[in-house]
Motif scaffolding. Sequence first.
Motif, PDB file in Angstrom:
ATOM      1  N   PRO A  44      -5.313   8.631  14.024  1.00  8.35           N
ATOM      2  CA  PRO A  44      -5.584   9.171  15.360  1.00  8.35           C
ATOM      3  C   PRO A  44      -4.781  10.452  15.585  1.00  8.35           C
ATOM      4  O   PRO A  44      -3.623  10.548  15.182  1.00  8.35           O
ATOM      5  N   GLY A  46      -4.363  14.036  18.497  1.00  5.85           N
ATOM      6  CA  GLY A  46      -4.487  14.373  19.911  1.00  5.85           C
ATOM      7  C   GLY A  46      -3.726  13.360  20.758  1.00  5.85           C
ATOM      8  O   GLY A  46      -2.767  12.729  20.306  1.00  5.85           O
ATOM      9  N   TYR A 137     -20.073  11.776  21.273  1.00  7.96           N
ATOM     10  CA  TYR A 137     -19.200  11.985  20.115  1.00  7.96           C
ATOM     11  C   TYR A 137     -19.889  12.859  19.081  1.00  7.96           C
ATOM     12  O   TYR A 137     -21.110  12.969  19.032  1.00  7.96           O
ATOM     13  N   ARG A 139     -19.151  13.693  14.727  1.00 11.07           N
ATOM     14  CA  ARG A 139     -18.367  13.293  13.557  1.00 11.07           C
ATOM     15  C   ARG A 139     -18.831  14.103  12.341  1.00 11.07           C
ATOM     16  O   ARG A 139     -19.611  13.621  11.523  1.00 11.07           O
ATOM     17  N   TYR A 155     -13.945  14.179  10.676  1.00 13.72           N
ATOM     18  CA  TYR A 155     -13.226  14.386  11.932  1.00 13.72           C
ATOM     19  C   TYR A 155     -14.101  13.746  13.001  1.00 13.72           C
ATOM     20  O   TYR A 155     -15.314  13.962  13.024  1.00 13.72           O
ATOM     21  N   ASN A 156     -13.537  12.933  13.863  1.00  8.78           N
ATOM     22  CA  ASN A 156     -14.301  12.266  14.910  1.00  8.78           C
ATOM     23  C   ASN A 156     -13.690  12.608  16.267  1.00  8.78           C
ATOM     24  O   ASN A 156     -12.476  12.532  16.432  1.00  8.78           O
ATOM     25  N   GLN A 157     -14.543  12.991  17.217  1.00  8.96           N
ATOM     26  CA  GLN A 157     -14.062  13.222  18.577  1.00  8.96           C
ATOM     27  C   GLN A 157     -15.044  12.637  19.571  1.00  8.96           C
ATOM     28  O   GLN A 157     -16.250  12.819  19.461  1.00  8.96           O
ATOM     29  N   PHE A 159     -15.942  12.826  23.490  1.00  9.03           N
ATOM     30  CA  PHE A 159     -15.780  13.677  24.679  1.00  9.03           C
ATOM     31  C   PHE A 159     -16.042  12.812  25.903  1.00  9.03           C
ATOM     32  O   PHE A 159     -17.166  12.390  26.133  1.00  9.03           O
ATOM     33  N   ASP A 166      -8.006  10.879  25.041  1.00  4.01           N
ATOM     34  CA  ASP A 166      -8.617  11.896  24.214  1.00  4.01           C
ATOM     35  C   ASP A 166      -8.775  11.284  22.826  1.00  4.01           C
ATOM     36  O   ASP A 166      -7.834  11.263  22.047  1.00  4.01           O
ATOM     37  N   VAL A 167      -9.931  10.699  22.524  1.00  5.04           N
ATOM     38  CA  VAL A 167     -10.122   9.935  21.286  1.00  5.04           C
ATOM     39  C   VAL A 167     -10.551  10.869  20.161  1.00  5.04           C
ATOM     40  O   VAL A 167     -11.685  11.341  20.136  1.00  5.04           O
ATOM     41  N   GLN A 168      -9.613  11.120  19.254  1.00  2.00           N
ATOM     42  CA  GLN A 168      -9.862  11.944  18.084  1.00  2.00           C
ATOM     43  C   GLN A 168      -9.214  11.287  16.876  1.00  2.00           C
ATOM     44  O   GLN A 168      -8.170  10.652  17.007  1.00  2.00           O
ATOM     45  N   SER A 169      -9.843  11.459  15.723  1.00  3.11           N
ATOM     46  CA  SER A 169      -9.230  10.972  14.489  1.00  3.11           C
ATOM     47  C   SER A 169      -9.756  11.771  13.306  1.00  3.11           C
ATOM     48  O   SER A 169     -10.833  12.357  13.368  1.00  3.11           O
TER      49      SER A 169
END
Length: 181
Positions: A44, A46, A137, A139, A155-157, A159, A166-169
């Motif tokens: 994870p 952000g 999202y 990816r 990369y995954n985000q 919105f 703020d879900v990012q990985s």
Amino acid sequence: MKKLILSLSLILAGLAVNAQEVREIDEINENNSWLKVGINLGAPVGDVGNYSSLALGLDVAAQFMRTDNFGLGIATGYTKYFEKSDAPAFDGLNDGFGAIPLGVMFRYYPQPTGFFVGTDVGYTFLTSVNSAEGGAYIRPQLGYHNYDWNIFGYYNQVFRADPSIDVQSVGVAVTYNIRFK
């Protein structure tokens, strides 16, 4: 974000210019369609990186090769974001949270075996979160494929309208191709 959307649009437009034999959906067989099942492991980043140290999940996708180089399909799965032992209070979470994406997948395979690029876009539902609203999202992926396996970095985000999470990985994933018959 505008640059990312413009770049993806230009790539897809460039791929569409390549004249190829186009298959219809009723031509599904074991040579052009399969179920992809695999696992992903991510870090994870952000805001959510302050709360979670590991993202581990299951990926499931059904893909149809519209041409020899362009695949499309649907993608879903489940990813668990594990809470850090010393994590600060974060939106009422006690034991991590989950993310369930539901999206459309696009893949470009320049060769029958080798590198590929792609992206999944859709909506992610969050579980075990007080304000459990998910969000759109994206990816993007870059990886290597052969007849049976795919391994890729991503990369995954997600919105969300409420930016409290703020879900990012970023991570790696591997999937196995189960052929349709």
